[in-house]
Design an enzyme around this catalytic site. Structure first.
Site, PDB file in Angstrom:
ATOM      1  N   LYS A   1       0.834  -1.212   0.000  1.00  0.00           N
ATOM      2  CA  LYS A   1       0.000   0.000   0.000  1.00  0.00           C
ATOM      3  C   LYS A   1       0.866   1.259   0.000  1.00  0.00           C
ATOM      4  O   LYS A   1       0.629   2.209  -0.756  1.00  0.00           O
ATOM      5  CB  LYS A   1      -0.928  -0.019   1.219  1.00  0.00           C
ATOM      6  CG  LYS A   1      -1.585   1.306   1.557  1.00  0.00           C
ATOM      7  CD  LYS A   1      -2.505   1.793   0.450  1.00  0.00           C
ATOM      8  CE  LYS A   1      -3.107   3.136   0.807  1.00  0.00           C
ATOM      9  NZ  LYS A   1      -3.937   3.668  -0.289  1.00  0.00           N
TER      10      LYS A   1
ATOM     11  N   CYS B   1      -2.944  11.008   1.113  1.00  0.00           N
ATOM     12  CA  CYS B   1      -2.049   9.846   0.986  1.00  0.00           C
ATOM     13  C   CYS B   1      -0.605  10.193   0.639  1.00  0.00           C
ATOM     14  O   CYS B   1       0.316   9.858   1.377  1.00  0.00           O
ATOM     15  CB  CYS B   1      -2.601   8.880  -0.064  1.00  0.00           C
ATOM     16  SG  CYS B   1      -4.214   8.187   0.366  1.00  0.00           S
TER      17      CYS B   1
END
Length: 378
Positions: free
Chosen positions: A199, A253
């Site tokens: 991720k 993110c």
């Protein structure tokens, strides 16, 4: 299913499971957010979110609440709380830790706990599992990192492949069965540590490539040539794909995930010149844009003080309403400090970062000394 955390990941996840005919409890500590949802009002803009919210509240398939006791009546608990970075650029896992401690207060036999939040490698093993197992034996748990993008959340939940990092065979099987109900894409199965790392590597890859594009843009400025023309020609090569340069990197993110990657739970920080320098380049871009603005005024023999500057677009990327970590904030606040009058026009958000909002783009342009396009909304 109980979804813990109803932000820009948790709410689309919850409603996606409603679409798959599950009854979903939406748990959040934010009372304002819960009241909005109960009144069928979306707290942020996202295609089809409002329609789904109204539909599943009406059908009693989506039940927003602050009542933690609802965890006890759930079979699957999915955690989507934020994992930001602190001011000293360290992972802040306090929201995640609190959520896991709350869940651990209940009997968890035969319940599957799934974490979707982005986390530093080894967090699942060294923090989450010890908390969940404190009052419970034989906990079922998996790490399934989210892979959605604001503005395309529901589409990407369905079509983007997912990775399941399970602690045992039973957790893996149940997680795969449950997520196959909302996915039309491939599911990869691995251990939690690999899923955690993948991720973060995905977003770090993008951050490093944006930094390269920004560095090339500054090289092209030195040569006095158009970086967009250079990029278009270079990308005609079959093995080259340079991303778009811009005023910086924002959103929930990319500004933080590289730091999560380099800060494994309960371990020494990992050294990476490439990743760290990419972050520095992207963080410096708002200040580079400010220098470009100031130099443009000098070239025209104009003073920046009292100048009227129109900023088009303040969200962190095109066609979304999200302004988190937006480069526009730094740019606008610095212009205001320099005595500029700043007008903001953005069809996606009401945020102005203390500038003046103008709905009509044409009105804002007529009187302006300069136009700065920071976000390329369609």
């Amino acid at each position: 299913i109980c979804v813990v955390g109803l932000g820009q990941v948790g709410l689309p996840v919850a409603l996606s499971f409603c679409k798959a005919k599950f009854t979903v409890i939406g748990l959040d500590v934010n009372e304002i957010q819960i009241n909005l949802l109960k009144n069928r009002k979306s707290p942020f803009k996202e295609p089809i979110l409002q329609d789904l919210l109204e539909k599943y509240i009406e059908q009693n398939k989506f039940l927003p609440t602050k009542d933690e006791k609802m965890i006890a009546s759930s079979d699957i608990i999915i955690v989507c709380v934020p994992t930001p970075i602190s001011e000293d650029i360290k992972p802040d896992l306090s929201f995640l830790e609190k959520a896991c401690k709350t869940i651990s207060n209940f009997e968890l036999s035969d319940k599957l706990i799934i974490i979707e939040s982005s986390i530093p490698p080894k967090t699942f093993e060294n923090l989450i599992l010890p908390i969940l197992s404190k009052n419970n034996n034989n906990v079922l748990a998996s790490y399934i990192p989210e892979r959605l993008s604001p503005g395309q959340a529901f589409e990407e939940i369905e079509t983007t492949s997912r990775v399941i990092g399970a602690i045992d065979e039973k957790s893996r099987i149940i997680a795969k069965v449950v997520y196959s109900k909302i996915l039309k894409s491939e599911i990869y199965e691995t251990i939690p540590l690999v899923a955690e790392t993948c991720k973060l590597v995905e977003n770090t890859f993008r951050d490093v490539n944006v930094a390269f594009a920004n560095e090339i843009a500054m090289v092209c400025e030195t040569y006095g040539i158009d970086v967009l023309e250079v990029r278009n020609i270079c990308n005609s090569h079959p093995r080259v794909n340079i991303l778009s340069p811009g005023p910086g990197v924002g959103g929930p993110c990319l500004p933080k995930d590289p730091y999560l990657l380099l800060n494994p739970q309960n371990s020494t920080q990992i050294k990476s010149d490439m990743i760290t320098n990419a972050r520095k380049i992207n963080d410096s871009m708002p200040f580079h844009v400010l220098e470009m603005i100031k130099n443009s005024f000098k070239q025209k023999n104009k003073k920046i003080t009292n100048a009227l500057i129109t900023v088009l677009g303040v969200t962190y990327k095109a066609n979304v309403s999200d302004t988190r970590y937006s480069p526009a904030k730094e740019i606008i606040m610095d212009l205001l400090k320099n005595g500029c009058k700043v007008i903001v026009s953005d069809p996606k958000t009401n945020e102005t970062f203390n500038a003046i909002r103008e709905e009509d783009i044409w009105k804002s342009l007529i009187k302006s000394d300069m136009i700065v396009v920071l976000t390329e909304h369609d």
